[in-house]
Motif scaffolding. Structure first.
Motif, PDB file in Angstrom:
ATOM      1  N   ASP A  22     -10.855  -6.499  -3.138  1.00  8.68           N
ATOM      2  CA  ASP A  22     -10.079  -5.715  -3.832  1.00  8.68           C
ATOM      3  C   ASP A  22      -8.561  -6.328  -3.935  1.00  8.68           C
ATOM      4  OD1 ASP A  22     -11.833  -3.772  -4.640  1.00  8.68           O
ATOM      5  OD2 ASP A  22     -11.418  -2.568  -2.943  1.00  8.68           O
ATOM      6  N   VAL A  23      -8.541  -7.559  -4.347  1.00 12.04           N
ATOM      7  CA  VAL A  23      -7.478  -8.359  -4.136  1.00 12.04           C
ATOM      8  C   VAL A  23      -6.541  -8.174  -5.473  1.00 12.04           C
ATOM      9  CG1 VAL A  23      -8.715  -9.952  -3.086  1.00 12.04           C
ATOM     10  CG2 VAL A  23      -8.374 -10.354  -5.636  1.00 12.04           C
ATOM     11  N   VAL A  24      -5.224  -8.733  -5.422  1.00  8.31           N
ATOM     12  CA  VAL A  24      -4.013  -8.726  -6.295  1.00  8.31           C
ATOM     13  C   VAL A  24      -3.808 -10.198  -6.678  1.00  8.31           C
ATOM     14  CG1 VAL A  24      -1.634  -8.047  -6.894  1.00  8.31           C
ATOM     15  CG2 VAL A  24      -3.074  -6.505  -5.486  1.00  8.31           C
ATOM     16  N   PRO A  25      -3.781 -10.747  -7.821  1.00  7.70           N
ATOM     17  CA  PRO A  25      -4.167  -9.811  -9.041  1.00  7.70           C
ATOM     18  C   PRO A  25      -5.892  -9.696  -9.054  1.00  7.70           C
ATOM     19  CG  PRO A  25      -3.544 -12.271  -9.575  1.00  7.70           C
ATOM     20  CD  PRO A  25      -3.498 -12.210  -8.158  1.00  7.70           C
ATOM     21  N   LEU A  26      -6.253  -8.540  -9.655  1.00  8.60           N
ATOM     22  CA  LEU A  26      -7.689  -8.322 -10.050  1.00  8.60           C
ATOM     23  C   LEU A  26      -8.263  -9.302 -10.752  1.00  8.60           C
ATOM     24  CD1 LEU A  26      -9.731  -6.002  -9.486  1.00  8.60           C
ATOM     25  CD2 LEU A  26      -9.204  -5.415 -11.888  1.00  8.60           C
ATOM     26  N   GLN A 122      -7.085 -18.752  -3.070  1.00  9.67           N
ATOM     27  CA  GLN A 122      -6.081 -17.772  -2.786  1.00  9.67           C
ATOM     28  C   GLN A 122      -7.045 -16.503  -3.070  1.00  9.67           C
ATOM     29  OE1 GLN A 122      -2.972 -17.969  -2.171  1.00  9.67           O
ATOM     30  NE2 GLN A 122      -2.841 -20.263  -2.509  1.00  9.67           N
ATOM     31  N   THR A 123      -7.998 -16.232  -4.013  1.00 12.72           N
ATOM     32  CA  THR A 123      -8.700 -15.010  -3.794  1.00 12.72           C
ATOM     33  C   THR A 123      -9.553 -15.095  -2.469  1.00 12.72           C
ATOM     34  OG1 THR A 123      -8.967 -14.923  -6.092  1.00 12.72           O
ATOM     35  CG2 THR A 123     -10.596 -13.838  -4.826  1.00 12.72           C
ATOM     36  N   LEU A 124     -10.033 -16.168  -2.009  1.00 15.46           N
ATOM     37  CA  LEU A 124     -10.650 -16.257  -0.600  1.00 15.46           C
ATOM     38  C   LEU A 124      -9.617 -15.667   0.567  1.00 15.46           C
ATOM     39  CD1 LEU A 124     -13.190 -16.679   1.157  1.00 15.46           C
ATOM     40  CD2 LEU A 124     -12.432 -18.852   1.232  1.00 15.46           C
ATOM     41  N   ARG A 125      -8.695 -16.227   0.436  1.00 17.41           N
ATOM     42  CA  ARG A 125      -7.799 -16.185   1.384  1.00 17.41           C
ATOM     43  C   ARG A 125      -7.515 -14.571   1.645  1.00 17.41           C
ATOM     44  NH1 ARG A 125      -1.591 -18.196   0.122  1.00 17.41           N
ATOM     45  NH2 ARG A 125      -0.557 -17.458   2.181  1.00 17.41           N
ATOM     46  N   LYS A 126      -7.180 -13.821   0.405  1.00 17.36           N
ATOM     47  CA  LYS A 126      -6.547 -12.537   0.293  1.00 17.36           C
ATOM     48  C   LYS A 126      -7.897 -11.502   0.425  1.00 17.36           C
ATOM     49  CE  LYS A 126      -4.829 -13.723  -3.789  1.00 17.36           C
ATOM     50  NZ  LYS A 126      -3.944 -13.688  -5.031  1.00 17.36           N
ATOM     51  N   SER A 127      -9.174 -12.048   0.490  1.00 21.63           N
ATOM     52  CA  SER A 127     -10.372 -11.307   0.733  1.00 21.63           C
ATOM     53  C   SER A 127     -10.758 -11.367   2.233  1.00 21.63           C
ATOM     54  CB  SER A 127     -11.549 -11.646   0.195  1.00 21.63           C
ATOM     55  OG  SER A 127     -11.395 -11.765  -1.296  1.00 21.63           O
ATOM     56  N   ILE A 128     -10.216 -12.129   2.931  1.00 25.22           N
ATOM     57  CA  ILE A 128     -10.445 -12.197   4.483  1.00 25.22           C
ATOM     58  C   ILE A 128      -9.931 -11.104   5.119  1.00 25.22           C
ATOM     59  CG2 ILE A 128     -10.347 -13.706   6.611  1.00 25.22           C
ATOM     60  CD1 ILE A 128     -10.759 -16.263   4.524  1.00 25.22           C
ATOM     61  N   ASP A 129     -10.480 -10.521   5.922  1.00 25.42           N
ATOM     62  CA  ASP A 129     -10.004  -9.469   7.032  1.00 25.42           C
ATOM     63  C   ASP A 129     -10.687  -9.761   8.306  1.00 25.42           C
ATOM     64  OD1 ASP A 129      -9.168  -7.108   8.164  1.00 25.42           O
ATOM     65  OD2 ASP A 129     -10.535  -5.832   6.951  1.00 25.42           O
ATOM     66  N   LEU A 513      -3.040  -2.759  -3.750  1.00 23.18           N
ATOM     67  CA  LEU A 513      -1.561  -3.213  -3.250  1.00 23.18           C
ATOM     68  C   LEU A 513      -1.274  -2.821  -1.834  1.00 23.18           C
ATOM     69  CD1 LEU A 513       0.976  -4.283  -3.835  1.00 23.18           C
ATOM     70  CD2 LEU A 513       1.894  -2.275  -4.908  1.00 23.18           C
ATOM     71  N   SER A 514      -1.933  -1.737  -1.479  1.00 23.64           N
ATOM     72  CA  SER A 514      -1.621  -1.285  -0.075  1.00 23.64           C
ATOM     73  C   SER A 514      -2.154  -2.217   0.914  1.00 23.64           C
ATOM     74  CB  SER A 514      -2.411   0.019   0.266  1.00 23.64           C
ATOM     75  OG  SER A 514      -1.529   0.940  -0.563  1.00 23.64           O
ATOM     76  N   GLY A 515      -3.545  -2.858   0.775  1.00 26.92           N
ATOM     77  CA  GLY A 515      -4.073  -3.917   1.523  1.00 26.92           C
ATOM     78  C   GLY A 515      -3.545  -5.304   1.089  1.00 26.92           C
ATOM     79  N   PHE A 516      -2.877  -5.407   0.174  1.00 28.89           N
ATOM     80  CA  PHE A 516      -2.192  -6.605   0.019  1.00 28.89           C
ATOM     81  C   PHE A 516      -0.939  -6.854   0.637  1.00 28.89           C
ATOM     82  CE2 PHE A 516       0.731  -9.371  -2.619  1.00 28.89           C
ATOM     83  CZ  PHE A 516       0.183 -10.402  -2.827  1.00 28.89           C
ATOM     84  N   THR A 517      -0.280  -5.823   1.064  1.00 27.29           N
ATOM     85  CA  THR A 517       0.811  -5.859   1.742  1.00 27.29           C
ATOM     86  C   THR A 517       0.858  -6.414   3.094  1.00 27.29           C
ATOM     87  OG1 THR A 517       0.640  -3.355   2.305  1.00 27.29           O
ATOM     88  CG2 THR A 517       2.168  -4.050   0.559  1.00 27.29           C
ATOM     89  N   GLN A 518      -0.517  -6.245   3.773  1.00 24.90           N
ATOM     90  CA  GLN A 518      -0.750  -6.768   4.944  1.00 24.90           C
ATOM     91  C   GLN A 518      -0.318  -8.171   4.895  1.00 24.90           C
ATOM     92  OE1 GLN A 518      -4.807  -5.754   6.260  1.00 24.90           O
ATOM     93  NE2 GLN A 518      -4.572  -3.664   5.688  1.00 24.90           N
ATOM     94  N   LEU A 519      -0.842  -9.092   4.054  1.00 26.41           N
ATOM     95  CA  LEU A 519      -0.300 -10.264   3.794  1.00 26.41           C
ATOM     96  C   LEU A 519       1.245 -10.488   3.620  1.00 26.41           C
ATOM     97  CD1 LEU A 519      -2.783 -11.977   1.117  1.00 26.41           C
ATOM     98  CD2 LEU A 519      -2.356 -12.679   3.462  1.00 26.41           C
ATOM     99  N   LEU A 520       1.982  -9.600   2.949  1.00 27.16           N
ATOM    100  CA  LEU A 520       3.458  -9.649   2.891  1.00 27.16           C
ATOM    101  C   LEU A 520       3.654  -9.640   4.413  1.00 27.16           C
ATOM    102  CD1 LEU A 520       4.097  -7.596  -0.114  1.00 27.16           C
ATOM    103  CD2 LEU A 520       3.735 -10.159  -0.027  1.00 27.16           C
ATOM    104  N   ASP A 521       3.225  -8.560   5.211  1.00 25.47           N
ATOM    105  CA  ASP A 521       3.655  -8.589   6.637  1.00 25.47           C
ATOM    106  C   ASP A 521       3.354  -9.559   7.425  1.00 25.47           C
ATOM    107  OD1 ASP A 521       4.667  -5.765   6.017  1.00 25.47           O
ATOM    108  OD2 ASP A 521       2.860  -4.943   6.577  1.00 25.47           O
ATOM    109  N   ARG A 522       2.354 -10.365   7.170  1.00 24.23           N
ATOM    110  CA  ARG A 522       1.772 -11.236   7.895  1.00 24.23           C
ATOM    111  C   ARG A 522       2.902 -12.490   7.791  1.00 24.23           C
ATOM    112  NH1 ARG A 522      -2.875 -13.229  10.210  1.00 24.23           N
ATOM    113  NH2 ARG A 522      -3.902 -11.610   9.693  1.00 24.23           N
ATOM    114  N   TYR A 523       3.205 -12.682   6.694  1.00 23.78           N
ATOM    115  CA  TYR A 523       4.123 -13.801   6.379  1.00 23.78           C
ATOM    116  C   TYR A 523       5.592 -13.380   6.312  1.00 23.78           C
ATOM    117  CZ  TYR A 523       0.182 -16.526   5.303  1.00 23.78           C
ATOM    118  OH  TYR A 523      -1.172 -17.318   5.158  1.00 23.78           O
ATOM    119  N   HIS A 524       5.970 -12.212   6.850  1.00 24.87           N
ATOM    120  CA  HIS A 524       7.374 -11.758   7.100  1.00 24.87           C
ATOM    121  C   HIS A 524       8.056 -11.673   6.047  1.00 24.87           C
ATOM    122  CE1 HIS A 524       6.308 -12.232  11.315  1.00 24.87           C
ATOM    123  NE2 HIS A 524       6.025 -13.469  11.080  1.00 24.87           N
TER     124      HIS A 524
END
Length: 543
Positions: A22-26, A122-129, A513-524
């Motif tokens: 469930d990544v952004v963009p879809l 990028q899609t793979l990166r955003k999918s990794i949890d 988007l809620s999950g995507f913000t975890q990346l924003l937090d990770r990269y400050h």
């Protein structure tokens, strides 16, 4: 033993369910497959041809960022090893498209080009949890638009090279491919031009900045900054590595007060001029009847083209008052010798004014110069009247000018104030917002934008190259404020740019988007948290 295997299977199924792509963009297509998942661990390697070394390096870094594993990179396959394999394949028809295939044996990212491979990464990166297993899947994807941009104004307020790079990383995270860099305006000239050194000696510095919203109070504090040619080239290379084109903007013939302060002879009155302190439109513009102005413009553009390999050069053309030309005897003599340009904007909104024959004359000369150097000129929608047919138009005063331009055969980038001015507020209650800028564009309005609606003819829709958002920095005084105003609206825009409209659902987007913000937090990155009240300061009045 049977109970143990059952327990392992149950735990594995729970782990697998945690990754849903469930990544952004879809992506355009996410086809879940049967079979065991791919397990991330230290034995995984990256298999990549030499020509994709850059993409492999990015993947290696992302893996280390996301899961603490730094897989080695190999150009040769070995038996019994598991790979994340990168390749360019003729089977992927779209140049920026990719196919991401995951199963228990490995991960394959095939792109229509190196750019396509990069977006698959990028899609793979955003999918990794973390180290959660990745379920078997085939993701087939390609962007809707070829121009997927973000703009940043570094004239009103200057931002460091390190921040520009961080901003470019944000574009890459959102699958964007154009960085529109606004580097000259009334309030500051920000790029080194060797033939005209006073542009940075004088034009890059102002003696003060207005406080508030054009009040009568000035801080009287010197403010300045500029990018050397070496720094600009460094930024261009940094962006290119991430498949992002830097499109520079040298705004002309208006918004040139910093240049006039540096070289007063370029204006109709000869000055004196001062680098602008106030926000808005200044009446002093380049004197279009002065041949030295064209030497200046050609010298500047020659050095700009040497720095920026982009085919497209933005020449502004917006908000150009004619008052000084009307009072200039030489300009009036020139105007009488010119034909009235053919008007294309008679049906536009009241915001649209007919282009002065003098500006049409100036614009054509600039266009001809760029065309002779195998570049394309792009301008704000004011230049549409009297402009050459191959002029690219950036529509900012709503959708209507861009729609009209596309119907008449011009290539268009949609950047309307109604949806794409990210310096505007994103919440209605601005009491605790950091910027004093007016306007209101909530994230749902950004998401609702369709740059190429069905109301346009089929032929006109072909001329809509894409869309971008603009970040004007009159009231964005710090780097964190730029990020805050961009995010999370930038994520909504990314889906407008990338995803086909029939696949877009705002409620689904907000969940992703809620999950995507975890990346924003990770990269400050700083971002507006109005969608997540629980993340905001609990009581703004008590600390």
């Amino acid at each position: 033993m049977r109970k143990l295997l059952f327990l392992v299977a149950m735990l594995l199924s729970v782990a697998v369910s945690a990754v849903t792509y469930d990544v952004v963009p879809l992506p355009q297509s996410v086809d879940m497959q049967k079979g065991a998942p791919f397990i991330l661990d230290g034995s995984v390697q990256i298999l990549s041809p030499v020509e994709l070394q850059q993409e492999a390096d990015f993947l290696q870094q992302y893996m280390e960022d996301m899961v603490g594993i730094k897989p080695s990179i190999s150009q040769k396959r070995e038996k019994k090893l598991r790979y994340i394999e990168l390749s360019v394949s003729p089977k992927v028809s779209a140049s920026e498209g990719y196919v991401l295939t995951i199963n228990n044996k490995g991960i394959a990212i095939q792109g229509g080009s190196a750019a396509g491979v990069f977006y698959g990464i990028q899609t793979l990166r955003k999918s990794i949890d973390g180290l959660q297993p990745l379920p078997a899947v085939v993701i087939t994807d390609a962007p809707r638009f070829s121009w997927r941009g973000m703009h940043l104004d570094c004239s009103r307020h200057f931002f460091s090279v390190s921040f520009i790079k961080k901003f470019i990383d944000l574009l890459a995270l959102h699958n964007m491919n154009v960085f529109h860099w606004h580097i000259t305006d009334d309030q500051g000239w920000r790029i080194e031009i060797e033939k005209w050194p006073r542009l940075i000696e004088v034009g890059a510095n102002r003696t003060g900045t207005i406080i508030g919203t054009n009040s009568d109070l000035d801080d009287n504090k010197p403010y300045g900054g500029y990018y050397t040619k070496a720094e600009a080239r460094e930024i261009v290379a940094y962006a290119a590595a991430r498949h992002i084109t830097v499109v520079p903007e040298i705004d002309m013939p208006g918004h040139m007060l910093a240049a006039l302060a540096s070289y007063p002879e370029l204006g109709c009155t000869g000055g004196p001029y001062q680098v602008g302190h106030y926000w808005g439109v200044y009446k002093d513009v380049l004197c279009v009847s002065n041949e030295r102005v064209y030497q200046f413009v050609e010298d500047v553009l020659t050095e700009v083209m040497d720095i920026f390999p982009s085919e497209v050069i933005h020449i502004g053309g917006d908000e150009t008052p004619t008052e000084k030309w009307e009072q200039c005897p030489k300009c009036q003599v020139l105007q009488k010798s010119l034909p009235t340009p053919q008007q294309k904007s008679e049906e536009f909104s009241p915001l649209t004014s007919k282009l002065s024959p003098l500006q049409a004359y100036f614009t054509k000369r600039v266009f001809d110069f760029l065309t002779a150097h195998h570049r394309r000129a792009l301008g704000w929608d004011e230049i549409l009247d009297g402009s050459p047919q191959d002029a690219m138009i950036m529509s900012w005063r709503g959708m209507e000018p861009g729609s009209k331009a596309a119907e008449t055969g011009h290539d268009v980038i949609m950047a309307p104030t109604t949806h794409c001015y990210f310096d505007y507020q994103q919440v209605e209650d601005t009491q605790f917002e950091p910027s004093r800028c007016g306007g209101f564009i909530p994230i749902e309005k950004v998401y609702a934008l369709d740059p190429a609606p069905d109301s346009l003819s089929v032929e006109a829709r072909k001329h809509i190259l894409g869309t971008q958002a603009n970040l004007w920095s009159e009231y964005l005084t710090t780097e964190s404020m730029v990020e805050y105003h961009a995010l999370p609206r930038m994520s909504a825009l990314a889906e407008v740019q990338w995803t086909q409209p029939e696949k877009k659902k705002f409620e689904d987007f907000i969940q992703r988007l809620s999950g995507f913000t975890q990346l924003l937090d990770r990269y400050h990155y700083s971002y507006c948290k109005h969608l997540w009240p629980e993340r905001q300061i609990p009581n703004r009045w008590q600390f």
